[in-house]
Design a protein around this motif. Structure first.
Motif, short mmCIF file in Angstrom:
data_model
loop_
_atom_site.label_atom_id
_atom_site.label_comp_id
_atom_site.label_asym_id
_atom_site.label_seq_id
_atom_site.Cartn_x
_atom_site.Cartn_y
_atom_site.Cartn_z
N TRP A 131 4.09 -3.19 41.39
CA TRP A 131 3.43 -3.39 42.68
C TRP A 131 2.93 -2.06 43.24
O TRP A 131 1.93 -2.00 43.94
CB TRP A 131 4.39 -4.08 43.65
N GLU A 160 15.71 -14.50 44.66
CA GLU A 160 15.22 -15.75 45.25
C GLU A 160 15.31 -15.73 46.77
O GLU A 160 14.91 -16.68 47.43
CB GLU A 160 16.03 -16.93 44.70
N HIS A 163 12.62 -15.74 49.71
CA HIS A 163 11.84 -16.58 48.80
C HIS A 163 11.34 -15.68 47.67
O HIS A 163 11.17 -14.48 47.84
CB HIS A 163 10.68 -17.27 49.52
N PRO A 164 11.11 -16.25 46.51
CA PRO A 164 10.69 -15.43 45.36
C PRO A 164 9.33 -14.76 45.60
O PRO A 164 8.45 -15.33 46.23
CB PRO A 164 10.60 -16.43 44.21
N PRO A 166 7.48 -12.92 42.76
CA PRO A 166 7.41 -12.36 41.41
C PRO A 166 6.29 -11.35 41.21
O PRO A 166 6.35 -10.56 40.28
CB PRO A 166 7.23 -13.58 40.51
N ALA A 167 5.29 -11.33 42.07
CA ALA A 167 4.19 -10.37 41.93
C ALA A 167 4.69 -8.92 41.99
O ALA A 167 4.09 -8.04 41.38
CB ALA A 167 3.13 -10.61 43.00
N LYS A 171 4.50 -10.51 37.78
CA LYS A 171 4.58 -11.87 37.25
C LYS A 171 3.93 -12.84 38.23
O LYS A 171 3.81 -12.57 39.42
CB LYS A 171 6.04 -12.25 37.04
N GLY A 172 3.51 -13.98 37.72
CA GLY A 172 2.92 -15.00 38.57
C GLY A 172 1.48 -14.66 38.95
O GLY A 172 0.82 -13.86 38.29
N ASP A 173 1.02 -15.27 40.02
CA ASP A 173 -0.35 -15.09 40.49
C ASP A 173 -0.42 -13.84 41.36
O ASP A 173 -0.32 -13.91 42.59
CB ASP A 173 -0.80 -16.34 41.26
N VAL A 174 -0.60 -12.69 40.73
CA VAL A 174 -0.58 -11.41 41.42
C VAL A 174 -1.74 -11.29 42.40
O VAL A 174 -1.57 -10.83 43.54
CB VAL A 174 -0.59 -10.24 40.40
N THR A 176 -3.44 -13.58 44.10
CA THR A 176 -3.21 -14.39 45.31
C THR A 176 -2.12 -13.76 46.17
O THR A 176 -2.24 -13.70 47.39
CB THR A 176 -2.86 -15.84 44.93
N SER A 177 -1.08 -13.28 45.54
CA SER A 177 0.01 -12.63 46.27
C SER A 177 -0.48 -11.36 46.97
O SER A 177 -0.12 -11.10 48.11
CB SER A 177 1.16 -12.29 45.33
#
Length: 194
Positions: A131, A160, A163-164, A166-167, A171-174, A176-177
């Motif tokens: 990040w 968790e 709330h998670p 992951p960005a 990980k995940g939808d970086v 959008t995050s």
């Protein structure tokens, strides 16, 4: 402001100790470690080493990596792209991660082979290298330390809360995050008239 004069989180209230309020993450970790006699060695030298590495995180890793994240993930998307600041904080973040890598040579954790509050405080900041857009290439001791802490069930539960996200770890939808994060903090960005 009643619990924390700085008006920020984290702040805890120990209901079992006359509603005693403790603010600032390092102070909270020390308070809880001493209260529950966990994650802080009792040996004076090891305790001092733990507190030294905790202060390294509080004064270096956290603030510097936080600025690397801010200038790239919040300020730049809001139209305030400061290449000097970005370079400064990314370069210094890498240097601090190299210090950690060197410290972790031949060790499981920051203080010998014992998981301490220094690891607890440092891990989330250092582990968020993605990040902050800081490379950890070639920092094998640091990456092995990440893997050890990642493997802890308590770490997985903590990731968790609340709330998670992951960005932080790539990980995940970086995209959008990143956009949501920039929008959430856009009022924090003050542009300077040129």
């Amino acid at each position: 402001m009643q619990l924390n004069p700085n008006g920020r989180i984290p702040t805890i209230v120990d209901r079992g100790n006359d509603d005693f309020a403790v603010f600032e993450s390092g102070a909270i970790l020390i308070y809880l470690a001493e209260k529950y006699q966990q994650f802080l060695p009792t040996d004076p030298k090891l305790k001092s080493e733990t507190l030294q590495w905790l202060m390294f995180q509080m004064s270096g890793i956290g603030p510097i990596m936080g600025q690397a994240m801010y200038f790239q993930r919040i300020a730049a998307p809001a139209g305030h792209n400061d290449e000097f600041a970005i370079n400064r904080f990314v370069t210094e973040s890498r240097r601090l991660l190299e210090v950690l890598d060197k410290r972790l040579a031949g060790r499981e954790y920051l203080v010998g082979n014992e998981f301490t509050i220094a690891d607890i405080a440092t891990y989330p900041w250092a582990r968020s290298f993605y990040w902050a857009r800081v490379s950890v290439d070639g920092l094998d001791n640091l990456q092995a330390w990440f893997a050890r802490i990642d493997a802890r069930p308590a770490t997985q539960r903590a990731l968790e809360k609340p709330h998670p996200f992951p960005a932080f770890f790539g990980k995940g939808d970086v995209a959008t995050s990143e956009a949501a994060n920039a929008e959430r903090f856009k009022s924090d960005v003050q542009t300077v008239a040129k």
